[in-house]
Design a protein around this motif. Structure first.
Motif, PDB file in Angstrom:
ATOM      1  N   THR A 191       8.948  71.014  72.210  1.00  0.00           N
ATOM      2  CA  THR A 191      10.193  70.740  72.744  1.00  0.00           C
ATOM      3  C   THR A 191      10.699  72.023  73.518  1.00  0.00           C
ATOM      4  O   THR A 191      11.755  72.328  74.107  1.00  0.00           O
TER       5      THR A 191
ATOM      6  N   GLN B  83      13.013  71.995  76.469  1.00  0.00           N
ATOM      7  CA  GLN B  83      14.578  71.608  76.120  1.00  0.00           C
ATOM      8  C   GLN B  83      15.283  72.926  75.800  1.00  0.00           C
ATOM      9  O   GLN B  83      16.508  72.651  75.575  1.00  0.00           O
ATOM     10  N   TYR B  84      14.480  74.011  75.997  1.00  0.00           N
ATOM     11  CA  TYR B  84      15.113  75.229  75.486  1.00  0.00           C
ATOM     12  C   TYR B  84      15.355  76.256  76.767  1.00  0.00           C
ATOM     13  O   TYR B  84      14.471  76.462  77.350  1.00  0.00           O
TER      14      TYR B  84
ATOM     15  N   ARG C  78      16.048  75.745  81.146  1.00  0.00           N
ATOM     16  CA  ARG C  78      15.052  75.399  80.721  1.00  0.00           C
ATOM     17  C   ARG C  78      14.111  74.454  81.721  1.00  0.00           C
ATOM     18  O   ARG C  78      13.016  74.333  81.391  1.00  0.00           O
TER      19      ARG C  78
ATOM     20  N   ARG D  19      18.701  75.794  72.497  1.00  0.00           N
ATOM     21  CA  ARG D  19      18.575  74.497  72.918  1.00  0.00           C
ATOM     22  C   ARG D  19      19.849  73.914  73.945  1.00  0.00           C
ATOM     23  O   ARG D  19      20.722  73.363  73.526  1.00  0.00           O
TER      24      ARG D  19
END
Length: 123
Positions: free
Chosen positions: A27, A30-31, A52, A99
């Motif tokens: 992920t 997504q950050y 991101r 996030r």
């Protein structure tokens, strides 16, 4: 996401280092990522941030023109290239993940933190 910072060390004034922030999991993209630094006796301060997608970056005034933040999402890694180091840059450097599309200068907005990596600049 879990983050791990590395790349710190001892360098002479005027030298360079590249810090890495490696993320585990799938992920990372997504950050947003921020780099902060902490010197004993001072509050931890924001140094640089990147969105991101990697298309939006920002820096604290004291490092503009010397530090460059980048990321390679396919490698789950963010980088902080630090050039023209001076003794005032001596600190423990942390990377953090938020996030969100956007980075923030406020550490409270970051959910994930790596352990710090020490940068020591000798005069």
């Amino acid at each position: 996401v879990q983050l791990q910072a590395s790349g710190g060390g001892l360098v002479q004034a005027g030298g360079s280092l590249r810090l890495s922030c490696a993320a585990s999991g799938r992920t990372f993209s997504q950050y947003a990522v921020g780099w902060f630094r902490h010197t004993p006796g001072k509050e931890r301060e924001f140094v640089a941030g990147i969105g991101r997608r990697g298309d939006i970056t920002g820096y604290v005034d004291s490092v503009k023109g010397r530090f460059t933040i980048t990321r390679v999402n396919s490698e789950n890694t963010a980088y902080l290239q630090i050039n023209s180091l001076n003794p005032e840059d001596t600190a423990v450097y942390y990377c953090a993940g938020k996030r969100s599309m956007w980075y923030s200068t406020k550490e409270i907005e970051y959910q994930s933190w790596g352990q710090g990596t020490l940068v020591t600049v000798s005069s």
